[in-house]
Design an enzyme around this catalytic site. Structure first.
Site, short mmCIF file in Angstrom:
data_model
loop_
_atom_site.label_atom_id
_atom_site.label_comp_id
_atom_site.label_asym_id
_atom_site.label_seq_id
_atom_site.Cartn_x
_atom_site.Cartn_y
_atom_site.Cartn_z
N CYS A 243 0.87 -1.19 0.00
CA CYS A 243 0.00 0.00 0.00
C CYS A 243 0.91 1.24 0.00
O CYS A 243 2.11 1.13 0.31
CB CYS A 243 -0.88 -0.02 1.24
SG CYS A 243 0.08 0.15 2.75
N HIS B 85 5.12 -6.29 7.85
CA HIS B 85 4.93 -7.67 8.32
C HIS B 85 5.26 -8.65 7.21
O HIS B 85 4.41 -9.40 6.73
CB HIS B 85 3.48 -7.88 8.78
CG HIS B 85 3.12 -7.09 9.99
ND1 HIS B 85 3.83 -7.16 11.16
CD2 HIS B 85 2.16 -6.19 10.21
CE1 HIS B 85 3.31 -6.34 12.04
NE2 HIS B 85 2.29 -5.72 11.49
N HIS C 244 2.95 2.56 10.72
CA HIS C 244 1.89 2.39 11.74
C HIS C 244 1.78 3.56 12.71
O HIS C 244 0.78 3.69 13.41
CB HIS C 244 2.17 1.15 12.61
CG HIS C 244 2.15 -0.13 11.85
ND1 HIS C 244 1.12 -0.49 11.04
CD2 HIS C 244 3.03 -1.15 11.84
CE1 HIS C 244 1.38 -1.68 10.54
NE2 HIS C 244 2.53 -2.11 10.99
N CYS D 226 2.36 6.83 8.09
CA CYS D 226 1.47 7.04 6.94
C CYS D 226 0.57 8.26 7.19
O CYS D 226 0.06 8.43 8.31
CB CYS D 226 0.64 5.78 6.74
SG CYS D 226 -0.64 5.97 5.51
N GLU E 21 -0.34 0.10 15.41
CA GLU E 21 -1.15 1.30 15.10
C GLU E 21 -2.12 1.60 16.24
O GLU E 21 -2.33 2.78 16.60
CB GLU E 21 -1.92 1.08 13.79
CG GLU E 21 -2.70 2.32 13.38
CD GLU E 21 -3.70 2.04 12.28
OE1 GLU E 21 -3.30 1.51 11.23
OE2 GLU E 21 -4.89 2.33 12.50
N THR F 106 -6.94 1.10 10.99
CA THR F 106 -7.14 1.28 9.53
C THR F 106 -7.23 -0.03 8.75
O THR F 106 -7.68 -0.03 7.61
CB THR F 106 -6.01 2.13 8.92
OG1 THR F 106 -4.76 1.50 9.19
CG2 THR F 106 -6.00 3.54 9.46
N CYS G 269 -8.86 2.06 6.18
CA CYS G 269 -8.19 2.58 4.99
C CYS G 269 -8.80 1.99 3.71
O CYS G 269 -8.98 0.78 3.61
CB CYS G 269 -6.70 2.22 5.09
SG CYS G 269 -5.78 2.68 3.64
N SER H 151 1.12 -11.38 9.15
CA SER H 151 0.25 -10.30 8.65
C SER H 151 -1.22 -10.63 8.85
O SER H 151 -1.74 -11.59 8.27
CB SER H 151 0.54 -10.07 7.16
OG SER H 151 -0.49 -9.31 6.59
N ASN I 134 -3.71 -8.75 7.90
CA ASN I 134 -4.34 -8.41 6.62
C ASN I 134 -4.19 -9.59 5.66
O ASN I 134 -5.13 -9.96 4.94
CB ASN I 134 -3.66 -7.14 6.08
CG ASN I 134 -4.01 -6.81 4.67
OD1 ASN I 134 -3.21 -7.00 3.75
ND2 ASN I 134 -5.22 -6.33 4.46
S1 SF4 Z 1 -3.39 3.51 6.43
FE1 SF4 Z 1 -2.22 1.62 6.61
S2 SF4 Z 1 -3.00 0.32 4.92
FE2 SF4 Z 1 -3.62 2.44 4.47
S3 SF4 Z 1 -2.02 3.26 3.14
FE3 SF4 Z 1 -1.51 3.81 5.26
S4 SF4 Z 1 -0.15 2.17 5.96
FE4 SF4 Z 1 -1.22 1.42 4.14
#
Ligand code: SF4
Length: 302
Positions: A26, A54, A88, A110, A144, A180, A214, A242, A244
């Site tokens: 991502c 991860h 995170h 992020c 996170e 997220t 997200c 992970s 996810n």
């Molecule tokens: S919020 Fe998390 S999943 Fe979304 S772009 Fe940012 S790091 Fe990636």
């Protein structure tokens, strides 16, 4: 067509290996890795607080370039060093420790997470005047969530499953957020239950909820369904840690029963591909593109 296609031919068969063009890191992870690479190129060394992503193989690749992954104990003892913060995010205490120990932080949090942190902090401040509770739907040990809880002075109520909802006082205002990377359906279910319990109050108190999942994560599910159905066999590539990855793999399996989870090329089994024409390769938001390509090349050799 949601894929990049390699046509692979050998003496007895012809099969297509398709890499899902919506897979790969991502943007938040891409940014963190690009930042790490930039500093590694400059200095040949860089500390990273916690695993940058991860995915064991990607961490290994960066560690070969000079990155050193450290935990909080080691971080507390560092002085006069440079440390990368991953996507995170971190709690305010981390910034305070860095300030006291003359640590230069390279902050790769992020932008989406920074926004959620701000909203959580604001909700926590509001809660000080009206006894409101900040509720975060997420995994208590996820970095996170720890970073979000840090914005509230560690006073948030963390909800991972429905039973945890007992911790909420429904007589007081509630402000709900999500980690997220959680699943939208589960967040909606949590939101409904809270709304229902608040309605049962005779005194109306405020209930605010913000879906902070997200889009990079939630949009993957419908795209993945198409990709899983288009291919005869699906190889899902992800690190075993992970969450996810585990969730998206389960989705793949429900759309295509010939789905297999692997972390690296050594886990591939040639018998999975016998008599199949279209092989799809996809992964989690923490799976690097180079690994998907490596897997494609390995399958080509079968
Ligand atoms: S919020 Fe998390 S999943 Fe979304 S772009 Fe940012 S790091 Fe990636």
């Amino acid at each position: 067509m949601n894929s990049l296609t390699f046509v692979i031919r050998n003496a007895c068969s012809s099969m297509k290996v398709n890499i899902d063009k919506h897979s790969g890191f991502c943007p938040g992870v891409v940014q963190a890795i690009n930042t790490a690479e930039k500093y590694l190129k400059m200095d040949g060394q860089l500390y990273c607080l916690g695993e940058i992503v991860h995915n064991e193989l990607e961490v290994e690749r960066l560690e070969k370039l000079g990155m050193k992954t450290i935990g909080y104990d080691e971080f507390m003892g560092l002085k006069n060093a440079r440390v990368l913060l991953r996507s995170h995010g971190e709690a305010p205490e981390t910034y305070e420790v860095a300030r006291q120990n003359n640590i230069e932080l390279i902050d790769a949090t992020c932008g989406i997470v920074i926004n959620v942190q701000k909203k959580v902090r604001k909700a926590s401040e509001k809660g000080r005047s009206d006894e409101g509770q900040v509720v975060i739907f997420g995994k208590p040990k996820h970095p996170e969530v720890i970073s979000l809880n840090g914005q509230t002075g560690r006073s948030a109520i963390i909800i991972e499953k429905e039973e945890d909802l007992e911790q909420i006082d429904y007589q007081k205002p509630v402000r709900l957020f999500s980690q997220t990377t959680m699943q939208t359906e589960k967040f909606e279910r949590i939101r409904e239950i809270i709304a229902q319990r608040m309605k049962e109050n005779k005194d109306m108190v405020e209930f605010e909820s913000l879906n902070t999942i997200c889009k990079q994560v939630s949009n993957r599910v419908p795209r993945l369904e198409d990709f899983a159905r288009e291919n005869d066999v699906l190889i899902f590539v992800s690190g075993k840690q992970s969450s996810n990855g585990k969730f998206l793999f389960e989705m793949c399996k429900s759309f295509n029963e010939n789905s297999y989870f692997v972390s690296g090329k050594n886990e591939l089994d040639p018998s999975w591909f016998e008599r199949h024409m279209n092989i799809g390769i996809t992964g989690a938001t923490s799976t690097p593109e180079w690994l998907l390509e490596e897997i494609a090349q390995e399958i080509k050799g079968f």
